[in-house]
Each structure stands twice: as C-alpha cells, then as structure tokens.
Design an enzyme around this catalytic site. Sequence first.
Site, PDB file in Angstrom:
ATOM      1  CB  ALA A  66      65.084  39.130  72.268  1.00 19.18           C
ATOM      2  N   GLY A  67      64.720  38.751  69.112  1.00 22.60           N
ATOM      3  CA  GLY A  67      63.589  38.803  68.127  1.00 22.60           C
ATOM      4  C   GLY A  67      64.290  38.331  66.904  1.00 22.60           C
ATOM      5  CG  ASP A  69      69.109  32.732  66.870  1.00 23.97           C
ATOM      6  OD1 ASP A  69      68.266  31.924  66.804  1.00 23.97           O
ATOM      7  OD2 ASP A  69      70.339  32.315  67.303  1.00 23.97           O
ATOM      8  CG  MET A 117      57.695  38.734  64.467  1.00 24.40           C
ATOM      9  SD  MET A 117      57.395  38.325  62.803  1.00 24.40           S
ATOM     10  CE  MET A 117      58.163  36.756  62.411  1.00 24.40           C
ATOM     11  N   GLY A 118      54.181  37.781  67.468  1.00 25.32           N
ATOM     12  CA  GLY A 118      53.529  36.843  68.615  1.00 25.32           C
ATOM     13  C   GLY A 118      54.333  35.796  69.072  1.00 25.32           C
ATOM     14  CG  PHE A 119      56.133  35.946  72.175  1.00 27.05           C
ATOM     15  CD1 PHE A 119      56.930  36.867  72.082  1.00 27.05           C
ATOM     16  CD2 PHE A 119      55.697  35.864  73.692  1.00 27.05           C
ATOM     17  CE1 PHE A 119      57.130  38.040  72.811  1.00 27.05           C
ATOM     18  CE2 PHE A 119      55.787  36.959  74.635  1.00 27.05           C
ATOM     19  CZ  PHE A 119      56.594  38.012  74.234  1.00 27.05           C
ATOM     20  CB  SER A 180      55.673  41.245  73.349  1.00 26.58           C
ATOM     21  OG  SER A 180      55.051  41.358  71.946  1.00 26.58           O
TER      22      SER A 180
HETATM   23  C1  LIG Z   1      60.879  40.992  63.639  1.00 29.51           C
HETATM   24  C2  LIG Z   1      61.189  41.308  65.042  1.00 29.51           C
HETATM   25  C3  LIG Z   1      61.125  40.451  65.936  1.00 29.51           C
HETATM   26  C4  LIG Z   1      61.134  41.033  67.432  1.00 29.51           C
HETATM   27  N1  LIG Z   1      60.787  39.875  68.141  1.00 29.51           N
HETATM   28  C5  LIG Z   1      61.043  40.226  69.664  1.00 29.51           C
HETATM   29  C6  LIG Z   1      60.731  39.205  70.553  1.00 29.51           C
HETATM   30  O1  LIG Z   1      60.522  38.179  70.427  1.00 29.51           O
HETATM   31  N2  LIG Z   1      61.173  39.571  72.013  1.00 29.51           N
HETATM   32  C7  LIG Z   1      61.721  40.862  72.213  1.00 29.51           C
HETATM   33  O2  LIG Z   1      62.060  41.020  73.454  1.00 29.51           O
HETATM   34  N3  LIG Z   1      61.866  41.774  71.175  1.00 29.51           N
HETATM   35  C8  LIG Z   1      61.658  41.470  70.006  1.00 29.51           C
HETATM   36  N4  LIG Z   1      61.920  42.524  69.063  1.00 29.51           N
HETATM   37  C9  LIG Z   1      62.217  43.890  69.451  1.00 29.51           C
HETATM   38  C10 LIG Z   1      63.880  43.818  69.093  1.00 29.51           C
HETATM   39  O3  LIG Z   1      64.290  43.007  70.305  1.00 29.51           O
HETATM   40  C11 LIG Z   1      64.311  45.260  69.599  1.00 29.51           C
HETATM   41  O4  LIG Z   1      63.980  45.755  70.909  1.00 29.51           O
HETATM   42  C12 LIG Z   1      63.797  46.128  68.677  1.00 29.51           C
HETATM   43  O5  LIG Z   1      63.935  45.993  67.477  1.00 29.51           O
HETATM   44  C13 LIG Z   1      64.370  47.661  68.911  1.00 29.51           C
HETATM   45  O6  LIG Z   1      65.742  47.598  68.715  1.00 29.51           O
HETATM   46  P1  LIG Z   1      66.502  49.011  68.470  1.00 29.51           P
HETATM   47  O7  LIG Z   1      65.909  49.888  69.557  1.00 29.51           O
HETATM   48  O8  LIG Z   1      67.878  48.325  68.734  1.00 29.51           O
HETATM   49  O9  LIG Z   1      66.250  49.307  67.194  1.00 29.51           O
HETATM   50  C14 LIG Z   1      61.447  42.080  67.638  1.00 29.51           C
HETATM   51  C15 LIG Z   1      61.644  43.087  66.839  1.00 29.51           C
HETATM   52  C16 LIG Z   1      61.620  42.697  65.519  1.00 29.51           C
HETATM   53  C17 LIG Z   1      61.801  43.840  64.389  1.00 29.51           C
END
Ligand SMILES: Cc1cc2nc3c(=O)[nH]c(=O)nc-3n(C[C@H](O)[C@H](O)[C@H](O)COP(=O)(O)O)c2cc1C
Length: 221
Positions: A66-67, A69, A117-119, A180
């Site tokens: 997630a994050g 899209d 980002m803050g959801f 988060s």
């Molecule tokens: C810009 C950005 C926004 C993210 N937004 C969310 C989110 O809304 N919800 C969530 O569960 N994780 C969010 N994440 C975390 C990612 O889902 C993911 O767990 C994190 O980037 C680590 O992934 P990796 O271990 O594959 O590098 C976000 C990450 C980034 C970089």
Amino acid sequence: MYRLIRAILFLLPEEAAHRLGMWTLRWLGRSIAIANWTRRRALDAQSDLGSQIAGLAFPNPVGLAAGLDKNAEAISGLFALGFGAVEVGTVTPRPQAGNPSPRLFRLSSHQALINRMGFNNCGAEEVAQRLASLRWKPGPVGVNIGKNKDTPLERAVDDYLQCVDRLATVSDYLVINVSSPNTPGLRELQDPDACKGGWRALRGAFAREGDESHPAPVRTC
Ligand SMILES: Cc1cc2nc3c(=O)[nH]c(=O)nc-3n(C[C@H](O)[C@H](O)[C@H](O)COP(=O)(O)O)c2cc1C
C-alpha cells in the site's frame, strides 16, 4: 532507458513525480490487450512461482505494498508491470487531504524516501466504486484500511468497520493498518487491550461480508 526516465522524474518535485507515474500507469492500464502484453513480457523470464495462500492464488510472490496507489486508480497498469498482487490504500471511511506539504522527501544517497503523507485518500466509497468496475485482475487485489485522523481513538473501530462494510466484497483481502506513524495515536491500537470487543466486532463483520466464493482474508500491519 531507466536512467533517462529516472533523470526526468528527478527534475520534478517528489509528489509531482508520483502523480506523473500514476498518470502513466493509468494510461497503460486503459487497454487490457496492451496491459496483458506488457505483463507477459515482464514475466517472460519467470518460471512457475505461483502459490496459494489463505485461499488466494498468487501468480508470483512479488506484491505491491500500500501507499503507491492510494485511491485504486492504476491497478491494471500495476498488474501490467508483472506484480503478483496489488494492495491499494490506505483508505479511510471518509476522504481526507492528509498532512500539509511538504510531506514526501527524497533521500537520494540512501536510494530511499521519507514520507509523512497522513493517509491522503478519496475515501472508501470512491475506492469501492473503482474496485467494482475493475475489468482485469490477474492476481489478488487487497485494500489497506485505516481510520480518519479526526476520528477519536476510542471510536477507531467504527472507522475500520465502515471500511470492511464497503470494501470487503470488492476486494480479495483487507489489511488493517495500525502501524502508520503519520496518524496521531494510531499505533496505540496495537495494544491487545485497546478497543477490546471492538476488534471482535471487526472480525464478525469481516466474516459476514465474506462468503464462500469470496472469503476475503484479513491481516494487520
Ligand atoms: C510515499 C509512501 C506512502 C506510503 N503510504 C502507505 C500507506 O498509506 N499505507 C501503508 O500501509 N503503507 C504505506 N507506505 C509504506 C509502504 O507500504 C511500504 O510498507 C514501505 O514503503 C516499505 O516497503 P519495502 O519494505 O518494500 O521497502 C508508504 C510508503 C511510502 C514511501
């Protein structure tokens, strides 16, 4: 090619680069024939890496977290890249703007990003409509759900329940986001005593929404 695209994206501010990426993926996913062709090429070198987990068939073990899209806008384009699963969100019951900008920062020397980002998302209703009209889905689609920032912690479970009600039947699995750091207090929900019966209610709602042909599993993150 990679170097050229990277150089162009790095000329843009972080969130503008993300918007351009999403726009391109939406465009890629508009034609199922092109998306399918691109996916076949991306997966060319792969042998059979498919697996069955919790009743879901994953064509390969690399899923998108997630994050990226947040609003389920580019699922077909993401599958075109070869992903074995796509998780959208985090989605909250009501739309919310997220934290004020700047809230996304490149850490080039570490090849990383810092985000707060803050959801930011368009809310469960709009995401559900998009998922319901998805025309091509070669792997599981999950939705990561959260609470709105202005919902008090003691009513957090209601937010998750609303998301389950609206999103369980249009997705393959749900992820309950209690990790988060960018939503104040959210991680307090990891305490097993937090919301006590609330989480049981959530499980019940989840069982109701799923049926035998669509048993959406759930995990927490
Ligand atoms: C810009 C950005 C926004 C993210 N937004 C969310 C989110 O809304 N919800 C969530 O569960 N994780 C969010 N994440 C975390 C990612 O889902 C993911 O767990 C994190 O980037 C680590 O992934 P990796 O271990 O594959 O590098 C976000 C990450 C980034 C970089």
